[in-house]
Design a protein around this motif. Structure first.
Motif, PDB file in Angstrom:
ATOM      1  N   ALA A 244      31.618 -37.562   4.508  1.00 27.18           N
ATOM      2  CA  ALA A 244      31.476 -36.775   3.393  1.00 27.18           C
ATOM      3  C   ALA A 244      30.283 -37.123   2.727  1.00 27.18           C
ATOM      4  N   ALA A 245      29.757 -36.020   2.111  1.00 25.36           N
ATOM      5  CA  ALA A 245      28.432 -36.246   1.056  1.00 25.36           C
ATOM      6  C   ALA A 245      28.986 -35.949  -0.180  1.00 25.36           C
ATOM      7  N   THR A 246      28.187 -36.420  -1.391  1.00 26.26           N
ATOM      8  CA  THR A 246      28.557 -35.740  -2.722  1.00 26.26           C
ATOM      9  C   THR A 246      27.034 -35.706  -3.057  1.00 26.26           C
ATOM     10  N   LEU A 247      26.804 -34.415  -3.551  1.00 23.28           N
ATOM     11  CA  LEU A 247      25.451 -34.062  -3.774  1.00 23.28           C
ATOM     12  C   LEU A 247      25.253 -33.973  -5.376  1.00 23.28           C
TER      13      LEU A 247
ATOM     14  N   GLN B 280      27.973 -27.465   0.223  1.00 23.22           N
ATOM     15  CA  GLN B 280      28.050 -27.952   1.557  1.00 23.22           C
ATOM     16  C   GLN B 280      28.586 -27.265   2.559  1.00 23.22           C
TER      17      GLN B 280
ATOM     18  N   VAL C 222      36.945 -36.523   0.185  1.00 26.45           N
ATOM     19  CA  VAL C 222      36.522 -37.033  -1.046  1.00 26.45           C
ATOM     20  C   VAL C 222      37.460 -36.852  -2.090  1.00 26.45           C
TER      21      VAL C 222
END
Lengths: 331, 267
Positions: A118-121, B133, B228
């Motif tokens: 997962a990414a966090t922007l 996203q 997350v």
């Protein structure tokens, strides 16, 4: 877990050099690396980035990966994604840093989904949680009305960094390191997106991102004519004009002038906000401004909660005199 | 004729005054302001407009798709009153409180079930969590090309021509279909529904799907599917003490303001 080691910073570069944001990534990356007892690597992708391959070393990287070739002339998501994914699969970093730019925010989510993580922007702060050794990632949410601190439980942890939120490191050109070329082969016929052309509007005068003084106009300006006065003031103060979202949406000014969470992030010494109500998403764009001066006819406007100096009044009456007085001072 | 799926999210109203925004920091939750109804996330309305412009030009069918709990019909039906042909809702407590991953996964499974699609449009990011996203995530899960933060989408000879926003203009990208595009507010403004279409939308009922209807494992969606975790939600106290300059006339106030800025060496 131990399979993942180190930090990788993808430096986009601009005009054949590292961009200020690239150096901020490297500075942040080396701090995280020190804290984790790991090392920082940089990644450059482009047609002739090999020429500046040693640059990231001066900002704290101990290795620089170079992915080069004519394929990377213009930014195409699926092509750059293959390059980035290949370097990550070969090096297994624990943390991947990208800039919150048109490229970074496009690449990071696809990369994360491809790597089943997962990414966090748009992060504005990154620290290491002492217990888990994972990153605590701070980012604005709800249009800047609140901040969230998040933790990603899957590796690699992928983040984009907001420009000007992290301080750049001191350059040390004596630093040495390793430069490693990685070849990436892509059959151009297999790509489903094609770059056709780029249309840019030349900005006359000082660029918003670089301006020390910014004069921003909001919905209350009422039309394109009003912005001419803001431009005059900006010129006298050697600054640039910006806008909140309504003037852009109404086409009074170019979209390129939008300052805010989804527009430009600026860090002037002074911002003069004229007829700007002060929505959180707009204020997010210049949270780094040293001094905010607000002119608004509504005494309850949110802008006065963050401004340092304020005048409650009709900008049409206040601004001409303000402009004339500033002119006297400058001349 | 092309089939378009537009993903829309019901969110708190971003135009609500900032002072109405409150959080319950002990529960890391936003307190929904009383009396301010939710809306469709701003950028998703731009995605709807992009779909409608394509349909106006080349014809086709627009399916709006939304995910959440307590989806107010008056809110989500705005897609129908704007001109969508169908509205599909993934509405179940199991879908709630997801992150970008679990949300994109559930939406992708619903898109698979809808089946016949050429173009998937989303807003560039939702105005609540600002994650940005889900569009890219859907593209990756379904194995499709994507272009993000677009200001215009047209269909030319069976392909999409997308104007992708860059800091000083745009890049024109040609994308084969099916594919995903996310829209920003640089796109032409969303249209206002007319009275006739609002009345027609009132009579039309959305299709509601539960997790089992789209064949998803409840452990992979909503809060259970998160990768997350939110550890803290807070409001930064960034309030300044504003020095208000007042005078009998606005002109006099302007003079005083400049004098003060000069005295404090700001100008």
């Amino acid at each position: 877990m131990e399979r993942y080691q180190g930090i990788l910073a993808y430096c986009e570069t601009a005009n054949g050099k590292l961009s200020p944001l690239d150096t901020e990534l490297l500075g942040t990356g080396s701090q995280l690396a020190t804290e984790l007892g790991q090392s920082l690597s940089a990644l450059l992708i482009g047609t002739d980035v090999g020429a500046i391959a040693s640059e990231p070393l001066a900002y704290g990287a101990s290795k620089v990966y170079v992915v080069e070739g004519p394929l990377f002339k213009d930014y195409i998501t699926e092509i750059y994604l293959v390059g980035l994914a290949k370097v990550i699969s070969e090096t297994s970093p624990e943390i991947v840093l990208l800039g919150q730019t048109q490229i970074g925010r496009d690449l990071a989510p696809r990369l994360a989904f491809r790597l089943k993580t997962a990414a966090t922007l748009d992060c504005t702060a990154l620290t290491i949680d002492p217990a888990t050794k994972r990153m605590l990632m701070t980012k604005p949410v709800f249009g800047g009305n609140a901040m969230a601190i998040q933790m990603c439980e899957v590796s690699p942890q992928i983040v984009t960094l907001r420009s000007k939120a992290f301080s750049p490191p001191v350059k040390d050109s004596s630093r040495q390191g390793e430069i490693i070329k990685i070849s990436v082969a892509i059959d151009p016929a297999s790509t489903r997106t094609k770059f056709l052309e780029r249309k840019t509007e030349a900005v006359s005068g000082i660029k918003l991102e670089e301006a020390k003084v910014i004069v921003t106009g909001g919905r209350g300006i009422g039309g394109p004519e009003g912005f001419k006065q803001l431009e005059e003031l900006a010129q006298i103060l050697k600054g640039a004009v910006g806008a909140s979202r309504p003037p852009c949406d109404n086409k009074w000014v170019s979209d390129n002038l939008q300052v805010g969470l989804t527009g430009k992030i600026v860090s002037p010494k002074m911002c003069i906000a004229v007829a700007v109500s002060g929505s959180s998403q707009h204020l997010s764009g210049y949270s780094g401004a040293k001094v905010i001066v607000a002119i608004n006819k509504d005494a309850e406007a949110n802008i006065f909660k963050v401004a340092h100096y304020g005048v409650v009044g009709d900008w049409k009456k206040v601004l001409p005199v303000f402009l004339a007085e500033v002119k006297k001072l400058v001349s | 004729m092309i089939n378009i799926i537009v993903c829309v999210k019901q969110t708190t109203d971003p135009e609500a005054p900032p002072c109405s925004f409150k959080i319950d920091s002990s529960a890391n939750r936003v307190i929904f302001p009383a009396g301010i109804p939710p809306v469709i996330s701003t950028f998703d309305e731009y995605a709807m407009e992009a779909a409608l412009r394509i349909k106006d030009k080349v014809g086709g069918k627009i399916t709006a798709l939304s995910l959440g709990v307590n989806l107010l019909r008056d809110v989500v039906k705005k897609t129908l009153s704007m001109g969508a042909d169908e509205l599909v809702l993934l509405e179940d407590p199991a879908f709630a409180d997801g992150d970008s991953w679990s949300t994109a996964y559930a939406l992708s499974m619903a898109i698979k079930k809808i089946g016949d699609y050429d173009l998937i449009l989303c807003g560039r990011q939702a105005v609540d969590w600002d994650s940005g996203q889900v569009g890219s995530g859907i593209a990756e899960i379904l194995g499709l090309p994507s272009v993000t933060v677009a200001r215009k989408v047209e269909i030319v000879e069976g392909k999409a021509r997308v104007e992708r926003v860059i800091p000083d203009g745009y890049e024109l990208i040609e994308m084969s279909l099916p594919g995903v595009v996310t829209l920003g507010n640089e796109h032409a403004a969303p249209r206002y529904p007319n009275v006739r279409s609002i009345m027609a939308a009132k009579r039309k009922e959305p299709i509601v799907w539960k997790p089992a209807d789209i064949g998803v494992d409840p452990a992979m969606i909503g809060s259970r599917g998160r990768r997350v975790k939110l550890t803290r939600l807070f409001q930064s106290a960034r309030y300044t003490k504003c020095e208000m300059v007042s005078a009998d006339t606005p002109e006099e106030a302007a003079r005083k303001l400049v004098a003060k800025l000069r005295a404090n060496k700001v100008i």
